[in-house]
Design a protein around this motif. Sequence first.
Motif, PDB file in Angstrom:
ATOM      1  N   TYR A  30       1.794  -8.343  -1.401  1.00  0.00           N
ATOM      2  CA  TYR A  30       0.941  -7.692  -0.397  1.00  0.00           C
ATOM      3  C   TYR A  30       0.129  -8.709   0.405  1.00  0.00           C
ATOM      4  O   TYR A  30      -0.336  -8.423   1.505  1.00  0.00           O
ATOM      5  N   LYS A  76      -6.045  -6.106   6.806  1.00  0.00           N
ATOM      6  CA  LYS A  76      -5.465  -5.053   7.646  1.00  0.00           C
ATOM      7  C   LYS A  76      -4.369  -4.314   6.890  1.00  0.00           C
ATOM      8  O   LYS A  76      -4.254  -3.078   6.964  1.00  0.00           O
ATOM      9  N   GLU A  77      -3.572  -5.058   6.130  1.00  0.00           N
ATOM     10  CA  GLU A  77      -2.501  -4.451   5.334  1.00  0.00           C
ATOM     11  C   GLU A  77      -3.078  -3.569   4.228  1.00  0.00           C
ATOM     12  O   GLU A  77      -2.602  -2.456   3.984  1.00  0.00           O
ATOM     13  N   ARG A 117      -7.115   5.520   0.616  1.00  0.00           N
ATOM     14  CA  ARG A 117      -7.293   6.352   1.806  1.00  0.00           C
ATOM     15  C   ARG A 117      -6.205   7.417   1.884  1.00  0.00           C
ATOM     16  O   ARG A 117      -6.441   8.538   2.335  1.00  0.00           O
ATOM     17  N   CYS A 118      -5.003   7.063   1.421  1.00  0.00           N
ATOM     18  CA  CYS A 118      -3.858   7.972   1.520  1.00  0.00           C
ATOM     19  C   CYS A 118      -3.790   8.949   0.344  1.00  0.00           C
ATOM     20  O   CYS A 118      -3.401  10.105   0.511  1.00  0.00           O
ATOM     21  N   TYR A 131       3.950   7.015   4.486  1.00  0.00           N
ATOM     22  CA  TYR A 131       3.093   6.014   5.134  1.00  0.00           C
ATOM     23  C   TYR A 131       3.718   4.615   5.166  1.00  0.00           C
ATOM     24  O   TYR A 131       3.084   3.670   5.623  1.00  0.00           O
ATOM     25  N   GLN A 132       4.953   4.504   4.659  1.00  0.00           N
ATOM     26  CA  GLN A 132       5.669   3.222   4.626  1.00  0.00           C
ATOM     27  C   GLN A 132       4.824   2.133   3.945  1.00  0.00           C
ATOM     28  O   GLN A 132       4.567   1.066   4.496  1.00  0.00           O
ATOM     29  N   LEU A 133       4.434   2.437   2.717  1.00  0.00           N
ATOM     30  CA  LEU A 133       3.561   1.541   1.963  1.00  0.00           C
ATOM     31  C   LEU A 133       4.320   0.524   1.115  1.00  0.00           C
ATOM     32  O   LEU A 133       3.713  -0.406   0.584  1.00  0.00           O
ATOM     33  N   LYS A 185      -5.886  -2.026   4.183  1.00  0.00           N
ATOM     34  CA  LYS A 185      -6.531  -0.832   4.735  1.00  0.00           C
ATOM     35  C   LYS A 185      -5.531   0.298   4.986  1.00  0.00           C
ATOM     36  O   LYS A 185      -5.932   1.456   5.143  1.00  0.00           O
ATOM     37  N   ARG A 186      -4.257  -0.027   5.019  1.00  0.00           N
ATOM     38  CA  ARG A 186      -3.242   1.012   5.199  1.00  0.00           C
ATOM     39  C   ARG A 186      -3.161   1.934   3.987  1.00  0.00           C
ATOM     40  O   ARG A 186      -2.667   3.056   4.080  1.00  0.00           O
ATOM     41  N   TYR A 187      -3.622   1.471   2.850  1.00  0.00           N
ATOM     42  CA  TYR A 187      -3.506   2.238   1.613  1.00  0.00           C
ATOM     43  C   TYR A 187      -4.702   3.171   1.411  1.00  0.00           C
ATOM     44  O   TYR A 187      -4.771   3.906   0.466  1.00  0.00           O
ATOM     45  N   SER A 219       4.203   7.120  -0.383  1.00  0.00           N
ATOM     46  CA  SER A 219       4.579   5.771   0.039  1.00  0.00           C
ATOM     47  C   SER A 219       5.635   5.815   1.133  1.00  0.00           C
ATOM     48  O   SER A 219       5.583   5.051   2.102  1.00  0.00           O
TER      49      SER A 219
END
Length: 436
Positions: free
Chosen positions: A415, A431-432, A345-346, A391-393, A434-436, A388
Amino acid sequence: MSGLGCPNCGAELFEDFEERMEQTNDGGVMMDTYPAYVCADSCGFSIRIDSLPRVIAQQGEERLLLLYSNMQGRIMDVRDSVIWPPMHIDALLARGGWEDYVGNHDLEKLLAQARDSRSAYLEPPNLFTYATSELSQDAFLCWLMSWSEEAYSALDHQLHEVAIDFISEIFRLHDLSTPPIESIEIERQFNGLDILAVINNKYAILIEDKTFTKNHSNQLERYKKNVRAVYPKLKQLPIYFKIADQSNYRSVEEAGYIPFQRELMMRILKRGIDSGVKNAIFLDYYRHVERLENSYRSFKKKPVKEWGAMAWHGFYQEVQKELAGNWGYVPNYSGGFWGFWWKSRCLTEQRYYLQLEQEKLCVKVMVKEDENTREVRQEAVKEVLEQSNVYQLGLQKPARLGTGKTMTIAERKGYIQVDPHGIVDIERTIKELKRY
């Protein structure tokens, strides 16, 4: 009277004395007199009183505490008909939770039916532990469908009904009503097709059975043509029988086959169990499929460190419900792994994609034929690590960068979100991701 019932005739047992006379080796006679429970109707049944325990306590309706001679006690699980090994009665009472016994159980009958705990929970040997090939499963499906003939209903009505249920599900998947089965002809390996079942000389059920493999080389379309060449007037009902899992069924459905998956087969088998099927082959197959199901679902109960291949399959299937991706085996020089891959997504450039390599999340970059691998790699590492940070990945540069046409340029270990016992928290993990 004792309140106990005679296991032979049902009459009540009363306390009395019995005598047993035995001749000794020297020609003498030895008399043994002992207290016993004796049948009130004189059917001949008796049992030594000291060989029959006494119920002295209970835990609800399901657990009894039995007292034997020499202060030995045993716990009886009434519901499961299991009796546990003897221990000193004081040790059992010290566990607590016992209430005064107020029941009126037929102890003689309970003991006769009870299984020793040391063997009660052992799984019996299973035929399908050894018959692991797809041909063995083909044989089971042919065997099951053959029970659909009406004549076999008199031999085993419940099994006959399961066979009808199985065939009916195939018709239902094809949006058809199941006709009364007047005749069925079953053939294995029909021009390469695993199973062909002709129903009432009107319908052709095509079953391609894939346990741990997948379809290939346009074989599904070819099988339909082969059947049509021999039976041009039959209506085809092709299914793709799969009790293991695979990432998707697009090619299967494009070929006109409908997936018949493990979950559906489990429901059919369970209905058979609930209806009272006792056939040993059927029960073995049910337990075999149930074990597979438990293996795929084991990711929900086992710590992540203990996951095997099937647990990863089950985990990826859960992830796939929320993320549009695919999963499968990824071979490499170090032995390979089970992976799941999807678009980020990012990272919006088409050259990037994300891949779960079991416990590690990786960012991959694809290099075109006319591009310089080293330059692409350097640029990609810089760009991805910058994203990263934004978005603090939590992505990091790998210890070693590859040089192929597809390379890992960033990674994150850990992860998977877990509870204090190391069990995956699937909701937090997705949920984690989906942040990526």
